[in-house]
Scaffold this motif. Sequence first.
Motif, PDB file in Angstrom:
ATOM      1  N   PRO A  86       0.815  -1.211   0.000  1.00 15.32           N
ATOM      2  CA  PRO A  86       0.000   0.000   0.000  1.00 15.32           C
ATOM      3  C   PRO A  86       0.853   1.267   0.000  1.00 15.32           C
ATOM      4  CG  PRO A  86       0.085  -0.922   2.209  1.00 15.32           C
ATOM      5  CD  PRO A  86       0.833  -1.878   1.313  1.00 15.32           C
ATOM      6  N   GLY A  87       1.330   1.630  -1.178  1.00 15.52           N
ATOM      7  CA  GLY A  87       2.178   2.806  -1.286  1.00 15.52           C
ATOM      8  C   GLY A  87       2.670   2.981  -2.705  1.00 15.52           C
ATOM      9  N   THR A  88       3.718   3.767  -2.845  1.00 19.09           N
ATOM     10  CA  THR A  88       4.284   4.054  -4.162  1.00 19.09           C
ATOM     11  C   THR A  88       5.547   3.232  -4.388  1.00 19.09           C
ATOM     12  OG1 THR A  88       5.693   5.841  -3.342  1.00 19.09           O
ATOM     13  CG2 THR A  88       3.431   6.432  -3.986  1.00 19.09           C
ATOM     14  N   THR A  89       6.013   3.228  -5.634  1.00 17.34           N
ATOM     15  CA  THR A  89       7.260   2.527  -5.948  1.00 17.34           C
ATOM     16  C   THR A  89       8.431   3.143  -5.204  1.00 17.34           C
ATOM     17  OG1 THR A  89       6.415   1.945  -8.137  1.00 17.34           O
ATOM     18  CG2 THR A  89       8.794   1.840  -7.813  1.00 17.34           C
ATOM     19  N   LYS A  90       8.466   4.472  -5.116  1.00 14.79           N
ATOM     20  CA  LYS A  90       9.544   5.150  -4.373  1.00 14.79           C
ATOM     21  C   LYS A  90       9.502   4.759  -2.898  1.00 14.79           C
ATOM     22  CE  LYS A  90      10.539   9.436  -5.034  1.00 14.79           C
ATOM     23  NZ  LYS A  90      10.403  10.900  -5.171  1.00 14.79           N
ATOM     24  N   GLY A  91       8.292   4.685  -2.333  1.00 11.85           N
ATOM     25  CA  GLY A  91       8.173   4.266  -0.949  1.00 11.85           C
ATOM     26  C   GLY A  91       8.602   2.823  -0.754  1.00 11.85           C
TER      27      GLY A  91
ATOM     28  N   LEU B 194      -1.484   5.875   9.485  1.00 13.86           N
ATOM     29  CA  LEU B 194      -0.583   4.777   9.158  1.00 13.86           C
ATOM     30  C   LEU B 194      -0.771   4.314   7.716  1.00 13.86           C
ATOM     31  CD1 LEU B 194      -0.897   2.763  12.478  1.00 13.86           C
ATOM     32  CD2 LEU B 194       1.106   4.027  11.703  1.00 13.86           C
ATOM     33  N   ASP B 195      -1.979   4.494   7.184  1.00 18.05           N
ATOM     34  CA  ASP B 195      -2.229   4.147   5.783  1.00 18.05           C
ATOM     35  C   ASP B 195      -1.376   4.972   4.829  1.00 18.05           C
ATOM     36  OD1 ASP B 195      -4.016   2.087   6.118  1.00 18.05           O
ATOM     37  OD2 ASP B 195      -5.806   3.325   5.885  1.00 18.05           O
ATOM     38  N   THR B 196      -0.918   6.132   5.269  1.00 13.09           N
ATOM     39  CA  THR B 196      -0.133   7.003   4.388  1.00 13.09           C
ATOM     40  C   THR B 196       1.362   6.689   4.432  1.00 13.09           C
ATOM     41  OG1 THR B 196       0.285   8.754   6.048  1.00 13.09           O
ATOM     42  CG2 THR B 196      -1.817   8.836   4.853  1.00 13.09           C
ATOM     43  N   TYR B 197       1.766   5.745   5.290  1.00 17.42           N
ATOM     44  CA  TYR B 197       3.196   5.452   5.479  1.00 17.42           C
ATOM     45  C   TYR B 197       3.902   5.180   4.150  1.00 17.42           C
ATOM     46  CZ  TYR B 197       7.388   2.893   6.973  1.00 17.42           C
ATOM     47  OH  TYR B 197       8.679   2.478   7.150  1.00 17.42           O
ATOM     48  N   GLY B 198       3.296   4.353   3.314  1.00 18.40           N
ATOM     49  CA  GLY B 198       3.934   3.977   2.052  1.00 18.40           C
ATOM     50  C   GLY B 198       3.934   5.061   0.997  1.00 18.40           C
ATOM     51  N   PHE B 199       3.296   6.188   1.310  1.00 16.97           N
ATOM     52  CA  PHE B 199       3.236   7.302   0.365  1.00 16.97           C
ATOM     53  C   PHE B 199       4.166   8.444   0.772  1.00 16.97           C
ATOM     54  CE2 PHE B 199      -0.659   4.932  -0.035  1.00 16.97           C
ATOM     55  CZ  PHE B 199      -0.888   4.886  -1.399  1.00 16.97           C
ATOM     56  N   TYR B 200       4.144   8.794   2.065  1.00 21.87           N
ATOM     57  CA  TYR B 200       4.979   9.937   2.463  1.00 21.87           C
ATOM     58  C   TYR B 200       6.408   9.521   2.805  1.00 21.87           C
ATOM     59  CZ  TYR B 200       4.851   9.103   7.557  1.00 21.87           C
ATOM     60  OH  TYR B 200       5.005   8.573   8.809  1.00 21.87           O
ATOM     61  N   CYS B 201       6.637   8.262   3.202  1.00 25.01           N
ATOM     62  CA  CYS B 201       7.995   7.793   3.467  1.00 25.01           C
ATOM     63  C   CYS B 201       8.586   7.233   2.171  1.00 25.01           C
ATOM     64  CB  CYS B 201       7.994   6.735   4.566  1.00 25.01           C
ATOM     65  SG  CYS B 201       7.694   7.389   6.209  1.00 25.01           S
ATOM     66  N   ASP B 202       8.816   8.119   1.227  1.00 24.44           N
ATOM     67  CA  ASP B 202       9.278   7.711  -0.108  1.00 24.44           C
ATOM     68  C   ASP B 202      10.680   8.227  -0.405  1.00 24.44           C
ATOM     69  OD1 ASP B 202       8.735  10.396  -0.330  1.00 24.44           O
ATOM     70  OD2 ASP B 202       7.507  10.224  -2.158  1.00 24.44           O
ATOM     71  N   PHE B 203      11.499   8.360   0.651  1.00 26.14           N
ATOM     72  CA  PHE B 203      12.857   8.877   0.497  1.00 26.14           C
ATOM     73  C   PHE B 203      13.776   8.114   1.436  1.00 26.14           C
ATOM     74  CE2 PHE B 203      10.381  11.257   3.513  1.00 26.14           C
ATOM     75  CZ  PHE B 203      11.186  11.323   4.635  1.00 26.14           C
ATOM     76  N   ASP B 204      15.055   8.076   1.131  1.00 25.51           N
ATOM     77  CA  ASP B 204      16.020   7.383   1.983  1.00 25.51           C
ATOM     78  C   ASP B 204      16.100   8.076   3.347  1.00 25.51           C
ATOM     79  OD1 ASP B 204      16.537   5.664  -0.072  1.00 25.51           O
ATOM     80  OD2 ASP B 204      18.447   6.583  -0.650  1.00 25.51           O
ATOM     81  N   ARG B 205      16.051   7.290   4.425  1.00 23.66           N
ATOM     82  CA  ARG B 205      16.079   7.863   5.772  1.00 23.66           C
ATOM     83  C   ARG B 205      16.861   6.965   6.738  1.00 23.66           C
ATOM     84  NH1 ARG B 205      11.565   5.634   4.146  1.00 23.66           N
ATOM     85  NH2 ARG B 205      10.443   4.144   5.464  1.00 23.66           N
TER      86      ARG B 205
END
Length: 366
Positions: free
Chosen positions: A218-223, A322-333
């Motif tokens: 449940p998110g983006t490819t970048k995530g 929490l549903d947005t985790y795979g969308f907003y965490c789309d960068f190296d951290r």
Amino acid sequence: MSQSANHALVFGASGVAGWGLVNELLKNYPKEGTFPKVTAVVNRPLKVEDAYWPPPSPSRPDLQLEKVKDIESVTHAYYFAYKQDNDQATEVAANLSMLSRVTGALNTLAPNLKFLVFPSGTKGYGIQLPPSQRPFTAPFAETMRLPPSLSTENWYASFQAHLTTASADHSWTWCEVHPDAIIGFVPNGRTFNLAAHWATYLSAYLLIEGKGAQVPYPGTTKGYESRFNDASSSIIGRLAIYTSLHPEKCGGGQLFNIADRERPSNTAERWPMICDYFGLVGVPPLHEGKGALLPGEYLQAHKEELEERGFNGVSVWKGDFLDTYGFYCDFDRQLSLARIREVGFLEERDPHESWVERSRLLGERA
């Protein structure tokens, strides 16, 4: 075996990180006799038999739950309490007020206090800010400090300032431990817990769709591909204990990153493994996560059927966020762990095993 006079006092003991800390203390980390007494303070009612901590035994430390007895004997305090509020200013004020009351009481009533630890998170590196405003790039190191103009976004800076003042002219010192996403377990209630949210979703998905069903992330490819190193509540607890037992090299308000493993991974590695534990097949995102029901939405869409089939607890607190985790965490951290290695904390855990262990506990609790 000779025992020390150490007495651990844990606030937020049933929370997503605090539970793991108490669990490690009761398992006699780092060795039997280090902490003969543990006092666990919780916000919601909790029976010892429902806590999933090690049962009483001749070798287990004495456990006091909820009521703080013999506060004058407390030597180590772990402030893992947290009150969430959607308004940032209100959240900062509420959490600082709680901490202030605790340190005031400890300074008055606990003359033997040696150390206090609190956990923060990667908001301290600005991960919550819009991409154009993030001042740092991964791997994040403890020397990266947000400027004052940005540090009001969370309560970390207020804690740091308060503890510096509160510990002045006293014999105790303090530090801060700094995980990213926490792989945690909560024995009572539904808290802000990604592991619980995904476990609830995947258990329901198995019940509705059947064994072997494919589950898109449940998110983006970048995530899905961005790098991070998550931390179990067990490794967070162990570092908190370790630092508190080494004030000479870990005190003075130092910050320590923590993760299960130094080598970063990504959800492309983690998601298939998590899904496999539930008898499902985890696959990459479809259509960048658009058009499919998110975990919380899926649970609500099938709520009636799930309840008819005996599935309890279809929601986790703040599940919509929490549903947005795979969308907003789309960068190296990912975090650098160089500092904890420098002070002698060398432990690592397999993060996948941490996910499996927490999923098993969640299944037992359901």
